[in-house]
Motif scaffolding. Structure first.
Motif, PDB file in Angstrom:
ATOM      1  N   ASN A 189       0.873  -1.167   0.000  1.00 35.65           N
ATOM      2  CA  ASN A 189       0.000   0.000   0.000  1.00 35.65           C
ATOM      3  C   ASN A 189       0.910   1.216   0.000  1.00 35.65           C
ATOM      4  O   ASN A 189       1.572   1.490   1.001  1.00 35.65           O
ATOM      5  N   PRO A 190       0.980   1.971  -1.107  1.00 29.28           N
ATOM      6  CA  PRO A 190       1.919   3.090  -1.187  1.00 29.28           C
ATOM      7  C   PRO A 190       1.702   4.135  -0.097  1.00 29.28           C
ATOM      8  O   PRO A 190       2.659   4.736   0.380  1.00 29.28           O
ATOM      9  N   LEU A 191       0.456   4.343   0.304  1.00 27.38           N
ATOM     10  CA  LEU A 191       0.163   5.331   1.341  1.00 27.38           C
ATOM     11  C   LEU A 191       0.757   4.918   2.687  1.00 27.38           C
ATOM     12  O   LEU A 191       1.076   5.765   3.512  1.00 27.38           O
ATOM     13  N   ALA A 192       0.913   3.612   2.893  1.00 26.31           N
ATOM     14  CA  ALA A 192       1.427   3.111   4.169  1.00 26.31           C
ATOM     15  C   ALA A 192       2.955   3.111   4.228  1.00 26.31           C
ATOM     16  O   ALA A 192       3.524   2.927   5.299  1.00 26.31           O
ATOM     17  N   ILE A 193       3.626   3.322   3.084  1.00 28.38           N
ATOM     18  CA  ILE A 193       5.095   3.261   3.083  1.00 28.38           C
ATOM     19  C   ILE A 193       5.745   4.572   2.653  1.00 28.38           C
ATOM     20  O   ILE A 193       6.871   4.591   2.180  1.00 28.38           O
ATOM     21  N   GLY A 194       5.014   5.659   2.820  1.00 20.31           N
ATOM     22  CA  GLY A 194       5.631   6.961   2.613  1.00 20.31           C
ATOM     23  C   GLY A 194       5.394   7.633   1.279  1.00 20.31           C
ATOM     24  O   GLY A 194       5.963   8.694   1.014  1.00 20.31           O
ATOM     25  N   PHE A 195       4.589   7.055   0.434  1.00 19.92           N
ATOM     26  CA  PHE A 195       4.222   7.733  -0.812  1.00 19.92           C
ATOM     27  C   PHE A 195       2.889   8.424  -0.553  1.00 19.92           C
ATOM     28  O   PHE A 195       1.842   7.790  -0.520  1.00 19.92           O
ATOM     29  N   ARG A 237       1.285  10.803  -2.267  1.00 17.79           N
ATOM     30  CA  ARG A 237       0.478  11.301  -3.385  1.00 17.79           C
ATOM     31  C   ARG A 237       0.189  10.195  -4.385  1.00 17.79           C
ATOM     32  O   ARG A 237       1.008   9.856  -5.214  1.00 17.79           O
ATOM     33  N   LEU A 238      -1.001   9.636  -4.259  1.00 13.96           N
ATOM     34  CA  LEU A 238      -1.536   8.719  -5.258  1.00 13.96           C
ATOM     35  C   LEU A 238      -2.573   9.511  -6.025  1.00 13.96           C
ATOM     36  O   LEU A 238      -3.373  10.226  -5.426  1.00 13.96           O
ATOM     37  N   ALA A 239      -2.566   9.383  -7.328  1.00 11.25           N
ATOM     38  CA  ALA A 239      -3.571  10.096  -8.116  1.00 11.25           C
ATOM     39  C   ALA A 239      -3.911   9.296  -9.357  1.00 11.25           C
ATOM     40  O   ALA A 239      -3.069   8.602  -9.926  1.00 11.25           O
ATOM     41  N   MET A 240      -5.157   9.411  -9.748  1.00 14.09           N
ATOM     42  CA  MET A 240      -5.586   8.955 -11.061  1.00 14.09           C
ATOM     43  C   MET A 240      -5.579  10.204 -11.920  1.00 14.09           C
ATOM     44  O   MET A 240      -6.065  11.260 -11.498  1.00 14.09           O
ATOM     45  N   ILE A 241      -5.041  10.108 -13.113  1.00 11.41           N
ATOM     46  CA  ILE A 241      -4.971  11.260 -13.998  1.00 11.41           C
ATOM     47  C   ILE A 241      -5.709  10.919 -15.288  1.00 11.41           C
ATOM     48  O   ILE A 241      -5.371   9.942 -15.965  1.00 11.41           O
ATOM     49  N   GLY A 242      -6.739  11.710 -15.574  1.00 13.53           N
ATOM     50  CA  GLY A 242      -7.460  11.586 -16.835  1.00 13.53           C
ATOM     51  C   GLY A 242      -6.724  12.405 -17.884  1.00 13.53           C
ATOM     52  O   GLY A 242      -6.349  13.545 -17.629  1.00 13.53           O
ATOM     53  N   ALA A 255      -4.215   7.214 -16.102  1.00 17.35           N
ATOM     54  CA  ALA A 255      -2.957   6.731 -15.536  1.00 17.35           C
ATOM     55  C   ALA A 255      -3.000   6.911 -14.031  1.00 17.35           C
ATOM     56  O   ALA A 255      -3.458   7.945 -13.531  1.00 17.35           O
ATOM     57  N   GLU A 256      -2.538   5.899 -13.317  1.00 21.81           N
ATOM     58  CA  GLU A 256      -2.373   6.011 -11.874  1.00 21.81           C
ATOM     59  C   GLU A 256      -0.910   6.331 -11.629  1.00 21.81           C
ATOM     60  O   GLU A 256      -0.029   5.665 -12.168  1.00 21.81           O
ATOM     61  N   VAL A 257      -0.662   7.370 -10.838  1.00 23.45           N
ATOM     62  CA  VAL A 257       0.709   7.719 -10.486  1.00 23.45           C
ATOM     63  C   VAL A 257       0.882   7.644  -8.981  1.00 23.45           C
ATOM     64  O   VAL A 257      -0.047   7.901  -8.218  1.00 23.45           O
ATOM     65  N   VAL A 258       2.084   7.259  -8.568  1.00 22.09           N
ATOM     66  CA  VAL A 258       2.433   7.161  -7.159  1.00 22.09           C
ATOM     67  C   VAL A 258       3.663   8.035  -6.950  1.00 22.09           C
ATOM     68  O   VAL A 258       4.711   7.796  -7.549  1.00 22.09           O
ATOM     69  N   CYS A 259       3.506   9.055  -6.101  1.00 18.07           N
ATOM     70  CA  CYS A 259       4.589  10.013  -5.867  1.00 18.07           C
ATOM     71  C   CYS A 259       4.835  10.188  -4.370  1.00 18.07           C
ATOM     72  O   CYS A 259       3.944   9.971  -3.556  1.00 18.07           O
ATOM     73  N   ARG A 260       6.063  10.625  -4.042  1.00 11.84           N
ATOM     74  CA  ARG A 260       6.448  10.822  -2.642  1.00 11.84           C
ATOM     75  C   ARG A 260       5.666  11.958  -1.992  1.00 11.84           C
ATOM     76  O   ARG A 260       5.252  11.856  -0.839  1.00 11.84           O
ATOM     77  N   ASP A 261       5.523  13.052  -2.712  1.00 12.92           N
ATOM     78  CA  ASP A 261       4.908  14.250  -2.141  1.00 12.92           C
ATOM     79  C   ASP A 261       4.406  15.136  -3.267  1.00 12.92           C
ATOM     80  O   ASP A 261       4.523  14.789  -4.443  1.00 12.92           O
ATOM     81  N   ILE A 262       3.874  16.306  -2.923  1.00 11.49           N
ATOM     82  CA  ILE A 262       3.294  17.194  -3.932  1.00 11.49           C
ATOM     83  C   ILE A 262       4.360  17.725  -4.890  1.00 11.49           C
ATOM     84  O   ILE A 262       4.104  17.900  -6.083  1.00 11.49           O
ATOM     85  N   GLU A 263       5.564  17.957  -4.397  1.00 12.79           N
ATOM     86  CA  GLU A 263       6.639  18.429  -5.277  1.00 12.79           C
ATOM     87  C   GLU A 263       6.979  17.381  -6.338  1.00 12.79           C
ATOM     88  O   GLU A 263       7.138  17.696  -7.520  1.00 12.79           O
ATOM     89  N   HIS A 264       7.071  16.140  -5.909  1.00  6.81           N
ATOM     90  CA  HIS A 264       7.339  15.041  -6.838  1.00  6.81           C
ATOM     91  C   HIS A 264       6.203  14.927  -7.853  1.00  6.81           C
ATOM     92  O   HIS A 264       6.427  14.802  -9.064  1.00  6.81           O
ATOM     93  N   PHE A 265       4.968  14.990  -7.381  1.00  7.47           N
ATOM     94  CA  PHE A 265       3.803  14.916  -8.261  1.00  7.47           C
ATOM     95  C   PHE A 265       3.822  16.047  -9.297  1.00  7.47           C
ATOM     96  O   PHE A 265       3.614  15.826 -10.487  1.00  7.47           O
TER      97      PHE A 265
END
Length: 164
Positions: A60-66, A68-73, A108-118
Motif C-alpha cells: 500500500n503506497p500510502l502506508a510506506i511513505g508515498f 500522493r496517489l492520483a488517477m490522472i485523466g 494513468a495512476e501515479v504514485v509520488c512521494r509528495d506534492i513536489e514530486h507529483f
C-alpha cells in the motif's frame, strides 16, 4: 499489450492460486491441482513469458511513505492515445496506464512521494509527451481496497464454460 493466449482450466487455477498467495511453491500448487510439480513450474513460466502473469509483491503506497496517489485523466490528440500510453508506461511513477472511452482517452495512476514530486511528474514529464493535450488529476484521499486477485478462476474459457 498482451495477445490472447490459449489457457485451460489448469492455467486459470494456477493464476488463481498465485493471486491468493504469490509465494506458494510449485509443489504445493501441483498437490492442490493434482498435477506434477514440473507441469506447475512449466505452466507458470509460460504464463509469465507470454505476459499473462506477473508475480510481484504489492504494498500500500500510502502506508510506506508515498503520500500522493492520483488517477490522472488524459485527453490526447486524435490517433495519439496508444503513443501517449506507451510514453506514460515508461515513467517509473505510473503504476497503471489504460486507454479508455468516455471523457478521457487515457487514464494513468501515479504514485509520488509528495506534492513536489507529483508536480514534477505532471509538469516536467507528462506535459512534454507528444500528443498529450490535457490532464485532470484526481488525488486518492484514502485507499479502501488495493487488490489484484480478481477471480480469474471464474472467467469462462473459450468454450464459455466457467472453470470453477
Amino acid at each position: 499489450m498482451t495477445s490472447p493466449v490459449d489457457m485451460d482450466d489448469i492455467d486459470r487455477q494456477i493464476i488463481t492460486a498465485l493471486q491468493s498467495d504469490g509465494r506458494k511453491s510449485f509443489t504445493q500448487i501441483a498437490e492442490d491441482l493434482g498435477i506434477p510439480a514440473s507441469s506447475a513450474r512449466y505452466r507458470t513460466r509460460r504464463l509469465e513469458e507470454t505476459g499473462i502473469l506477473q508475480i510481484v509483491g504489492i504494498a500500500n503506497p500510502l502506508a510506506i511513505g508515498f503520500d500522493r496517489l492520483a488517477m490522472i485523466g488524459i485527453r490526447t490528440a486524435p490517433g495519439k492515445a496508444r503513443v501517449v500510453c506507451e510514453a506514460l508506461s515508461e515513467l517509473p511513477e505510473t503504476s497503471y496506464v489504460i486507454m479508455t472511452t468516455g471523457q478521457f482517452d487515457v487514464m494513468a495512476e501515479v504514485v509520488c512521494r509528495d506534492i513536489e514530486h507529483f508536480t514534477n511528474v505532471v509538469n516536467d514529464h507528462m506535459q512534454g509527451i507528444d500528443g498529450l493535450l490535457s490532464t485532470e488529476s484526481f488525488f486518492v484521499l484514502e485507499a479502501h481496497k488495493l487488490a489484484y486477485g480478481w477471480g480469474v478462476g471464474n472467467v469462462p474459457g473459450p468454450s464459455g464454460v466457467s472453470s470453477t
